[in-house]
Design a protein around this motif. Sequence first.
Motif, PDB file in Angstrom:
ATOM      1  N   PHE A  18      23.506  45.956  36.207  1.00  0.00           N
ATOM      2  CA  PHE A  18      24.426  45.176  37.033  1.00  0.00           C
ATOM      3  C   PHE A  18      25.165  44.180  36.159  1.00  0.00           C
ATOM      4  N   ALA A  19      26.477  44.107  36.311  1.00  0.00           N
ATOM      5  CA  ALA A  19      27.288  43.156  35.551  1.00  0.00           C
ATOM      6  C   ALA A  19      28.087  42.298  36.528  1.00  0.00           C
ATOM      7  N   ASP A  20      27.791  41.009  36.538  1.00  0.00           N
ATOM      8  CA  ASP A  20      28.525  40.095  37.406  1.00  0.00           C
ATOM      9  C   ASP A  20      29.929  39.891  36.850  1.00  0.00           C
ATOM     10  N   ASN A  21      30.917  39.879  37.722  1.00  0.00           N
ATOM     11  CA  ASN A  21      32.309  39.701  37.313  1.00  0.00           C
ATOM     12  C   ASN A  21      32.843  38.404  37.909  1.00  0.00           C
ATOM     13  N   PRO A  22      32.849  37.308  37.140  1.00  0.00           N
ATOM     14  CA  PRO A  22      33.293  36.010  37.666  1.00  0.00           C
ATOM     15  C   PRO A  22      34.744  35.977  38.118  1.00  0.00           C
ATOM     16  N   SER A  23      35.540  36.989  37.716  1.00  0.00           N
ATOM     17  CA  SER A  23      36.945  36.996  38.130  1.00  0.00           C
ATOM     18  C   SER A  23      37.106  37.428  39.589  1.00  0.00           C
ATOM     19  N   LEU A  24      36.069  38.023  40.152  1.00  0.00           N
ATOM     20  CA  LEU A  24      36.115  38.425  41.554  1.00  0.00           C
ATOM     21  C   LEU A  24      35.900  37.218  42.461  1.00  0.00           C
ATOM     22  N   SER A  25      36.213  37.377  43.737  1.00  0.00           N
ATOM     23  CA  SER A  25      35.934  36.315  44.698  1.00  0.00           C
ATOM     24  C   SER A  25      34.429  36.183  44.880  1.00  0.00           C
ATOM     25  N   HIS A  26      33.997  35.040  45.400  1.00  0.00           N
ATOM     26  CA  HIS A  26      32.572  34.844  45.637  1.00  0.00           C
ATOM     27  C   HIS A  26      32.023  35.912  46.568  1.00  0.00           C
TER      28      HIS A  26
END
Length: 340
Positions: A128-136
């Motif tokens: 799993f890779a979190d993408n901070p550019s996405l909305s919460h």
Amino acid sequence: MQNPYYQREIAADAIQKRMGQYRISTKSGRHKLLLPLSYGLSSTVLLRILNSHLEHQRHKYSGPGYDLYILVIEPSSISPSNQPTEQIFDLIQERFPSHFYTRLPFHSIFEHDSDVQEAMSKFAGPGFADNPSLSHKERLDAFRASIPTATSKTDVDYALMNRLIVACAKKFGCTGILWGDSDSRLAAKTLASVAKGRGSSVTWQVSDGMSPFGIEFNFPLRDLFSTEVQQYAKLYPELHDIIIPDEPPSEDVLTKNLSIDELMMRYVLTQGEKYPGVMANVTRTASKLQSLSASNVPSCTFCGAKMGGSSNDSASTGILGNTNSLQFCYGCTRSRPDVG
């Protein structure tokens, strides 16, 4: 069959006795208490009784002993099958106006809990890779989608919900959280926690007292069965258009598709009608257990439970190689996606 109005008085008296510790004090002043409101039967009934309790304190004493902060985590942000509740939120403020109200979406956890991003990323593992550019919302949806089974999904949602509620309680300056769990719900939670490997956290999940988060957890409805709470609600028509009833359990759902929490709740509701004393003893027995409160006992990075130092807990620390600063309890380890 007992008179429903007599049952109402029994219910109110039981809760008021448990709230007796929150009288106004010249030393500590007025308490601040958080009530998480789901619009379900129990939490809504609890709000109604606490509202009456505060009115009673205003007339009998110099003032109410506590301020009530109502927190609603918007149900439609938890599951798309839930309808938005703006109208209900407005209605409940209109009928119980003497309290402080906050309504938040589930994904606001990123704003209120500064540690949750790292904990979620490590919990989900390398797949799993979190993408901070996405909305919460998109980030939380992606994380929840990475959890494989129904039991794990329910378990993870509960831990995240708990983190958000605790974070809000601390933000508001509350010293305690009032949970709207009946005896039936606490019995189901006890059985489910043990089945999921979370026995070490049962005490603070079902007992009045200090939680691992530095905030008191209290369960004012703990002496009432769900049927008694239902009888109380029927006496107050003003609650009927506020309470969102639980979906009746479907007989068509395969057992393997239900979470352990759902299975235990079904079991308690069906067997509790036959053996109410047995179900009550489940919670009472769990309340007698001693919790791990030593300051040197590590806490789970994800759910916050104290780790008892058993072989199970020891095996669940640092299991990703480069995560020595993060530790996961046995229950959370079982809920994680496959990291192998």
